[in-house]
Design a protein around this motif. Structure first.
Motif, PDB file in Angstrom:
ATOM      1  N   ASN A  61      -2.079 -17.539 -26.450  1.00 36.44           N
ATOM      2  CA  ASN A  61      -3.142 -18.442 -26.899  1.00 36.44           C
ATOM      3  C   ASN A  61      -3.761 -17.987 -28.215  1.00 36.44           C
ATOM      4  O   ASN A  61      -4.172 -18.814 -29.025  1.00 36.44           O
ATOM      5  CB  ASN A  61      -4.205 -18.602 -25.813  1.00 36.44           C
ATOM      6  CG  ASN A  61      -3.706 -19.421 -24.650  1.00 36.44           C
ATOM      7  OD1 ASN A  61      -2.823 -20.264 -24.802  1.00 36.44           O
ATOM      8  ND2 ASN A  61      -4.253 -19.179 -23.476  1.00 36.44           N
ATOM      9  N   SER A  62      -3.816 -16.681 -28.454  1.00 38.43           N
ATOM     10  CA  SER A  62      -4.354 -16.216 -29.737  1.00 38.43           C
ATOM     11  C   SER A  62      -3.379 -16.550 -30.872  1.00 38.43           C
ATOM     12  O   SER A  62      -3.803 -16.905 -31.974  1.00 38.43           O
ATOM     13  CB  SER A  62      -4.681 -14.727 -29.694  1.00 38.43           C
ATOM     14  OG  SER A  62      -3.517 -13.941 -29.632  1.00 38.43           O
ATOM     15  N   HIS A  63      -2.068 -16.492 -30.609  1.00 43.04           N
ATOM     16  CA  HIS A  63      -1.071 -16.913 -31.594  1.00 43.04           C
ATOM     17  C   HIS A  63      -1.196 -18.414 -31.836  1.00 43.04           C
ATOM     18  O   HIS A  63      -1.095 -18.884 -32.973  1.00 43.04           O
ATOM     19  CB  HIS A  63       0.348 -16.583 -31.112  1.00 43.04           C
ATOM     20  CG  HIS A  63       0.691 -15.140 -31.204  1.00 43.04           C
ATOM     21  ND1 HIS A  63       1.515 -14.629 -32.181  1.00 43.04           N
ATOM     22  CD2 HIS A  63       0.313 -14.084 -30.444  1.00 43.04           C
ATOM     23  CE1 HIS A  63       1.640 -13.327 -32.014  1.00 43.04           C
ATOM     24  NE2 HIS A  63       0.919 -12.969 -30.965  1.00 43.04           N
ATOM     25  N   ARG A  64      -1.419 -19.167 -30.772  1.00 40.24           N
ATOM     26  CA  ARG A  64      -1.597 -20.620 -30.866  1.00 40.24           C
ATOM     27  C   ARG A  64      -2.763 -20.953 -31.791  1.00 40.24           C
ATOM     28  O   ARG A  64      -2.671 -21.844 -32.641  1.00 40.24           O
ATOM     29  CB  ARG A  64      -1.840 -21.181 -29.458  1.00 40.24           C
ATOM     30  CG  ARG A  64      -2.176 -22.643 -29.407  1.00 40.24           C
ATOM     31  CD  ARG A  64      -2.559 -23.032 -27.957  1.00 40.24           C
ATOM     32  NE  ARG A  64      -3.114 -24.350 -27.903  1.00 40.24           N
ATOM     33  CZ  ARG A  64      -4.415 -24.627 -28.080  1.00 40.24           C
ATOM     34  NH1 ARG A  64      -5.285 -23.662 -28.308  1.00 40.24           N
ATOM     35  NH2 ARG A  64      -4.842 -25.876 -28.020  1.00 40.24           N
ATOM     36  N   CYS A  65      -3.867 -20.237 -31.636  1.00 43.93           N
ATOM     37  CA  CYS A  65      -5.055 -20.484 -32.460  1.00 43.93           C
ATOM     38  C   CYS A  65      -4.763 -20.296 -33.950  1.00 43.93           C
ATOM     39  O   CYS A  65      -5.206 -21.097 -34.776  1.00 43.93           O
ATOM     40  CB  CYS A  65      -6.205 -19.577 -32.035  1.00 43.93           C
ATOM     41  SG  CYS A  65      -6.974 -20.081 -30.502  1.00 43.93           S
ATOM     42  N   VAL A  66      -4.029 -19.251 -34.275  1.00 39.66           N
ATOM     43  CA  VAL A  66      -3.705 -18.982 -35.684  1.00 39.66           C
ATOM     44  C   VAL A  66      -2.866 -20.113 -36.261  1.00 39.66           C
ATOM     45  O   VAL A  66      -3.137 -20.624 -37.354  1.00 39.66           O
ATOM     46  CB  VAL A  66      -2.987 -17.619 -35.838  1.00 39.66           C
ATOM     47  CG1 VAL A  66      -2.435 -17.443 -37.236  1.00 39.66           C
ATOM     48  CG2 VAL A  66      -3.936 -16.483 -35.488  1.00 39.66           C
ATOM     49  N   LEU A  67      -1.850 -20.541 -35.514  1.00 44.25           N
ATOM     50  CA  LEU A  67      -0.969 -21.599 -36.018  1.00 44.25           C
ATOM     51  C   LEU A  67      -1.687 -22.940 -36.083  1.00 44.25           C
ATOM     52  O   LEU A  67      -1.483 -23.713 -37.034  1.00 44.25           O
ATOM     53  CB  LEU A  67       0.292 -21.687 -35.159  1.00 44.25           C
ATOM     54  CG  LEU A  67       1.179 -20.436 -35.237  1.00 44.25           C
ATOM     55  CD1 LEU A  67       2.304 -20.513 -34.226  1.00 44.25           C
ATOM     56  CD2 LEU A  67       1.713 -20.237 -36.643  1.00 44.25           C
ATOM     57  N   LEU A  68      -2.544 -23.222 -35.121  1.00 50.05           N
ATOM     58  CA  LEU A  68      -3.282 -24.481 -35.168  1.00 50.05           C
ATOM     59  C   LEU A  68      -4.349 -24.464 -36.257  1.00 50.05           C
ATOM     60  O   LEU A  68      -4.655 -25.515 -36.834  1.00 50.05           O
ATOM     61  CB  LEU A  68      -3.891 -24.803 -33.806  1.00 50.05           C
ATOM     62  CG  LEU A  68      -2.872 -25.170 -32.723  1.00 50.05           C
ATOM     63  CD1 LEU A  68      -3.567 -25.490 -31.406  1.00 50.05           C
ATOM     64  CD2 LEU A  68      -1.993 -26.324 -33.158  1.00 50.05           C
ATOM     65  N   LEU A  69      -4.881 -23.310 -36.571  1.00 50.90           N
ATOM     66  CA  LEU A  69      -5.798 -23.201 -37.700  1.00 50.90           C
ATOM     67  C   LEU A  69      -5.087 -23.604 -38.991  1.00 50.90           C
ATOM     68  O   LEU A  69      -5.628 -24.347 -39.807  1.00 50.90           O
ATOM     69  CB  LEU A  69      -6.343 -21.775 -37.812  1.00 50.90           C
ATOM     70  CG  LEU A  69      -7.212 -21.484 -39.038  1.00 50.90           C
ATOM     71  CD1 LEU A  69      -8.492 -22.296 -38.982  1.00 50.90           C
ATOM     72  CD2 LEU A  69      -7.528 -20.002 -39.111  1.00 50.90           C
TER      73      LEU A  69
END
Length: 136
Positions: A61-69
């Motif tokens: 989920n932390s990787h997801r946040c970076v990519l969605l940012l």
């Protein structure tokens, strides 16, 4: 009024963490990422790989946040029409690592079982209500 540099989410360590995650995404793709890589399928496949590598849902989920940012920034800049919708991974409910004696006696209505690593399979049964002990 806070300055941009005072935001705890914008520390140098946070920036390095984001860079590490982007480097992992780059390795997953096998090339430099492009705007066209910010799709639900590409990001979802990458995140499944993060999980399959033995990482937790929280890490994915932390990787997801970076990519969605990045995707939201690309949308704001007019580079993409809409950011992808990528579901969060649900973290499993945490199980207690162990119980203290008082917790076990409450769960077992006043009874507890004890053992030691040397005597696995043998238990000392203690009934605190009847004040009895028995080796099982």
């Amino acid at each position: 009024q806070k300055h941009f540099t005072e935001n705890p989410g914008n520390t140098r360590e946070h920036e390095l963490d984001q860079a590490r995650k982007l480097n992992q995404f780059r390795r997953y793709l096998g090339r430099e990422p492009t705007i066209e890589d910010l799709t639900a399928d590409t990001i979802g496949g990458y995140l499944r790989g993060v999980i399959d590598s033995g990482n937790s849902a929280s890490t994915a989920n932390s990787h997801r946040c970076v990519l969605l940012l990045l995707a939201h920034t690309a949308e704001r800049e007019g580079l993409i029409a809409k950011p992808p919708r990528v579901k969060k991974f649900k973290a499993p409910k945490r199980m207690p690592r162990g119980f203290r004696v008082d917790e076990m006696t409450r769960i077992n209505k006043g009874r507890a079982f004890f053992t030691t690593p040397e005597h696995l399979g043998k238990y000392l049964f203690v009934d605190y209500l009847k004040r009895k002990r028995k080796v099982l």
